[in-house]
Design a protein around this motif. Structure first.
Motif, PDB file in Angstrom:
ATOM      1  N   THR A 159       0.831  -1.200   0.000  1.00  0.00           N
ATOM      2  CA  THR A 159       0.000   0.000   0.000  1.00  0.00           C
ATOM      3  C   THR A 159       0.867   1.251   0.000  1.00  0.00           C
ATOM      4  N   ARG A 160       0.272   2.348  -0.398  1.00  0.00           N
ATOM      5  CA  ARG A 160       0.937   3.651  -0.309  1.00  0.00           C
ATOM      6  C   ARG A 160       0.141   4.502   0.665  1.00  0.00           C
ATOM      7  N   LYS A 161       0.803   4.921   1.741  1.00  0.00           N
ATOM      8  CA  LYS A 161       0.140   5.706   2.778  1.00  0.00           C
ATOM      9  C   LYS A 161       0.743   7.102   2.832  1.00  0.00           C
ATOM     10  N   THR A 162      -0.128   8.097   2.963  1.00  0.00           N
ATOM     11  CA  THR A 162       0.322   9.475   3.106  1.00  0.00           C
ATOM     12  C   THR A 162      -0.324  10.078   4.347  1.00  0.00           C
ATOM     13  N   TYR A 163       0.498  10.641   5.213  1.00  0.00           N
ATOM     14  CA  TYR A 163       0.022  11.274   6.443  1.00  0.00           C
ATOM     15  C   TYR A 163       0.281  12.771   6.370  1.00  0.00           C
ATOM     16  N   LEU A 164      -0.520  13.503   7.125  1.00  0.00           N
ATOM     17  CA  LEU A 164      -0.270  14.920   7.348  1.00  0.00           C
ATOM     18  C   LEU A 164      -0.020  15.130   8.838  1.00  0.00           C
ATOM     19  N   ALA A 165       0.884  16.044   9.162  1.00  0.00           N
ATOM     20  CA  ALA A 165       1.186  16.328  10.564  1.00  0.00           C
ATOM     21  C   ALA A 165       1.455  17.812  10.728  1.00  0.00           C
ATOM     22  N   ARG A 166       0.999  18.341  11.861  1.00  0.00           N
ATOM     23  CA  ARG A 166       1.384  19.696  12.251  1.00  0.00           C
ATOM     24  C   ARG A 166       2.412  19.579  13.358  1.00  0.00           C
ATOM     25  N   ALA A 167       3.507  20.276  13.190  1.00  0.00           N
ATOM     26  CA  ALA A 167       4.606  20.168  14.144  1.00  0.00           C
ATOM     27  C   ALA A 167       5.118  21.551  14.491  1.00  0.00           C
ATOM     28  N   GLU A 168       5.818  21.607  15.612  1.00  0.00           N
ATOM     29  CA  GLU A 168       6.411  22.863  16.046  1.00  0.00           C
ATOM     30  C   GLU A 168       7.917  22.698  16.144  1.00  0.00           C
ATOM     31  N   GLY A 169       8.625  23.824  16.046  1.00  0.00           N
ATOM     32  CA  GLY A 169      10.072  23.767  16.115  1.00  0.00           C
ATOM     33  C   GLY A 169      10.705  24.044  14.761  1.00  0.00           C
ATOM     34  N   THR A 170      12.014  23.983  14.749  1.00  0.00           N
ATOM     35  CA  THR A 170      12.789  24.205  13.535  1.00  0.00           C
ATOM     36  C   THR A 170      13.488  22.912  13.163  1.00  0.00           C
ATOM     37  N   ASN A 200      15.377  -0.128  10.154  1.00  0.00           N
ATOM     38  CA  ASN A 200      14.151  -0.890   9.910  1.00  0.00           C
ATOM     39  C   ASN A 200      12.946   0.031   9.725  1.00  0.00           C
ATOM     40  N   ALA A 201      13.209   1.353   9.696  1.00  0.00           N
ATOM     41  CA  ALA A 201      12.132   2.335   9.570  1.00  0.00           C
ATOM     42  C   ALA A 201      12.556   3.415   8.584  1.00  0.00           C
ATOM     43  N   GLU A 202      11.642   3.765   7.672  1.00  0.00           N
ATOM     44  CA  GLU A 202      11.951   4.758   6.649  1.00  0.00           C
ATOM     45  C   GLU A 202      10.737   5.653   6.419  1.00  0.00           C
ATOM     46  N   THR A 203      10.962   6.968   6.481  1.00  0.00           N
ATOM     47  CA  THR A 203       9.896   7.950   6.281  1.00  0.00           C
ATOM     48  C   THR A 203      10.390   9.085   5.397  1.00  0.00           C
ATOM     49  N   TYR A 204       9.609   9.428   4.387  1.00  0.00           N
ATOM     50  CA  TYR A 204       9.916  10.577   3.544  1.00  0.00           C
ATOM     51  C   TYR A 204       9.143  11.780   4.083  1.00  0.00           C
ATOM     52  N   VAL A 205       9.847  12.846   4.415  1.00  0.00           N
ATOM     53  CA  VAL A 205       9.250  14.015   5.058  1.00  0.00           C
ATOM     54  C   VAL A 205       9.349  15.223   4.134  1.00  0.00           C
ATOM     55  N   LEU A 215       4.030  13.254   5.351  1.00  0.00           N
ATOM     56  CA  LEU A 215       4.879  12.131   5.730  1.00  0.00           C
ATOM     57  C   LEU A 215       4.466  10.895   4.934  1.00  0.00           C
ATOM     58  N   SER A 216       5.440  10.283   4.291  1.00  0.00           N
ATOM     59  CA  SER A 216       5.176   9.083   3.495  1.00  0.00           C
ATOM     60  C   SER A 216       6.027   7.940   4.041  1.00  0.00           C
ATOM     61  N   PRO A 217       5.463   7.108   4.918  1.00  0.00           N
ATOM     62  CA  PRO A 217       6.240   6.007   5.490  1.00  0.00           C
ATOM     63  C   PRO A 217       6.415   4.871   4.487  1.00  0.00           C
ATOM     64  N   ARG A 218       7.614   4.352   4.415  1.00  0.00           N
ATOM     65  CA  ARG A 218       7.892   3.190   3.566  1.00  0.00           C
ATOM     66  C   ARG A 218       7.851   1.907   4.393  1.00  0.00           C
ATOM     67  N   THR A 219       7.808   2.059   5.717  1.00  0.00           N
ATOM     68  CA  THR A 219       7.718   0.925   6.641  1.00  0.00           C
ATOM     69  C   THR A 219       6.673   1.287   7.690  1.00  0.00           C
ATOM     70  N   GLY A 220       6.395   0.360   8.591  1.00  0.00           N
ATOM     71  CA  GLY A 220       5.326   0.586   9.551  1.00  0.00           C
ATOM     72  C   GLY A 220       5.682   0.223  10.975  1.00  0.00           C
ATOM     73  N   LEU A 260      -2.522  12.749  10.995  1.00  0.00           N
ATOM     74  CA  LEU A 260      -3.675  12.266  10.251  1.00  0.00           C
ATOM     75  C   LEU A 260      -3.239  11.327   9.133  1.00  0.00           C
ATOM     76  N   ALA A 261      -3.803  10.114   9.129  1.00  0.00           N
ATOM     77  CA  ALA A 261      -3.621   9.189   8.008  1.00  0.00           C
ATOM     78  C   ALA A 261      -4.508   9.696   6.874  1.00  0.00           C
ATOM     79  N   HIS A 262      -3.930  10.499   5.999  1.00  0.00           N
ATOM     80  CA  HIS A 262      -4.714  11.289   5.049  1.00  0.00           C
ATOM     81  C   HIS A 262      -5.148  10.497   3.815  1.00  0.00           C
ATOM     82  N   ARG A 263      -4.273   9.678   3.284  1.00  0.00           N
ATOM     83  CA  ARG A 263      -4.570   8.999   2.021  1.00  0.00           C
ATOM     84  C   ARG A 263      -4.051   7.565   2.059  1.00  0.00           C
ATOM     85  N   LEU A 264      -4.835   6.655   1.476  1.00  0.00           N
ATOM     86  CA  LEU A 264      -4.447   5.247   1.367  1.00  0.00           C
ATOM     87  C   LEU A 264      -4.699   4.798  -0.065  1.00  0.00           C
ATOM     88  N   GLU A 265      -3.657   4.250  -0.713  1.00  0.00           N
ATOM     89  CA  GLU A 265      -3.761   3.790  -2.094  1.00  0.00           C
ATOM     90  C   GLU A 265      -3.213   2.370  -2.213  1.00  0.00           C
TER      91      GLU A 265
END
Length: 284
Positions: A159-170, A200-205, A215-220, A260-265
């Motif tokens: 599956t292809r999962k896309t999340y949205l997140a609001r974060a604070e900081g630099t 063992n964990a990969e995320t595209y930010v 956020l697009s996680p390649r692992t879970g 938020l788990a925004h999109r699932l494909e």
């Protein structure tokens, strides 16, 4: 493959399955859990459906089934909108604060149990999980016969999962970037953590501007997105675990995790068609 339980789903919840230490079943259930009365009431059964009585003795490793007594839980005051429903799958827009399925102190107040009750779908089963504090697209199978195909789809990364997140900081790194690390979560510990070793964990930010990140996680891995965001100086708003643990009352719903788990494909393993589901929720 685990056999079908001898007791049906009741009020949205399947029976408990207990592995025995061996000996008289009544005595063991009374000593270990104080529920020997269930045996006397004829509420404990063997895998073949035979009722256990006060004289039943079983070897170590045998199993019995019974309905658990539920403790009072704080109601999660949010609906579970349905995004899609057919004969095979149910896709919902899970709210924050609602666990996917029973675990620990969350049983009746879980998406699985509530949906089984509300939609009269006793064979409903999650094909994957979202953290209790994460909202968004969550897929269930409706029939036992198709369960394995969808669960394998998620387990094998189909599956292809896309999340949205609001974060604070630099951010401490330039974005966009693929984050790779080794994340470990020990049972009984609240936080997962990163350690040296094979990733063992990969995320595209990606930075979407105004504190919003895609956020697009390649692992879970458990808590993967929360750990990765905190690791680069961008803790997700409302996170009570990362970078530090904050005690939050069980009835406090005022500050949801802004994840938020925004999109699932995916390509449907049964029909072969391309599927895409998008959350209608908006982060605060």
């Amino acid at each position: 493959m685990r056999q079908r339980p001898p007791l049906p789903v009741r009020d949205g919840l399947g029976p408990a399955r207990l592995r025995l230490l061996g000996g008289n079943v009544h005595d063991e259930l009374q000593t270990r859990f104080g529920i020997g009365a269930k045996v006397l009431a004829g509420e404990v059964v063997l895998p073949d459906g035979t009722t256990v009585d006060a004289t039943t003795t079983l070897p170590a490793g045998a199993h019995v089934y019974f309905y658990r007594d539920l403790a009072d839980e704080v109601p999660v005051p949010f609906d579970i909108p349905v995004l899609h429903r057919d004969d095979d799958i149910l896709v919902v827009d899970k709210p924050h604060f609602l666990a996917t399925m029973p675990r620990g102190g969350h049983v009746a107040q879980t998406a699985l149990v509530r949906l089984r009750r509300e939609l009269d779908l006793p064979e409903l089963s999650p094909a994957h999980r979202l953290d209790r504090l994460t909202a968004g697209v969550l897929l269930f199978t409706v029939r036992r016969e198709v369960r394995g195909g969808y669960q394998r789809l998620f387990a094998e990364g189909g599956t292809r999962k896309t999340y949205l997140a609001r974060a604070e900081g630099t951010p401490g790194v330039s974005l966009p970037r693929t984050l790779r690390s080794r994340i470990i979560k020990h049972r009984g510990q609240l936080q997962a953590f990163e350690e040296p070793g094979e990733p063992n964990a990969e995320t595209y930010v990606e930075d979407m501007g105004m504190g919003l990140y895609r956020l697009s996680p390649r692992t879970g891995r458990t808590h993967q997105l929360r750990v990765h965001m905190a690791s680069i100086g961008l803790p997700i708003i409302g996170d009570s675990l990362y970078p530090k643990v904050i005690d939050v009352a069980s009835d406090d719903f005022a500050d949801p995790l802004q994840l938020l788990a925004h999109r699932l494909e995916f390509t449907d393993p049964i029909t072969g068609e391309a599927r895409e589901f998008v959350s209608a929720r908006v982060l605060g």
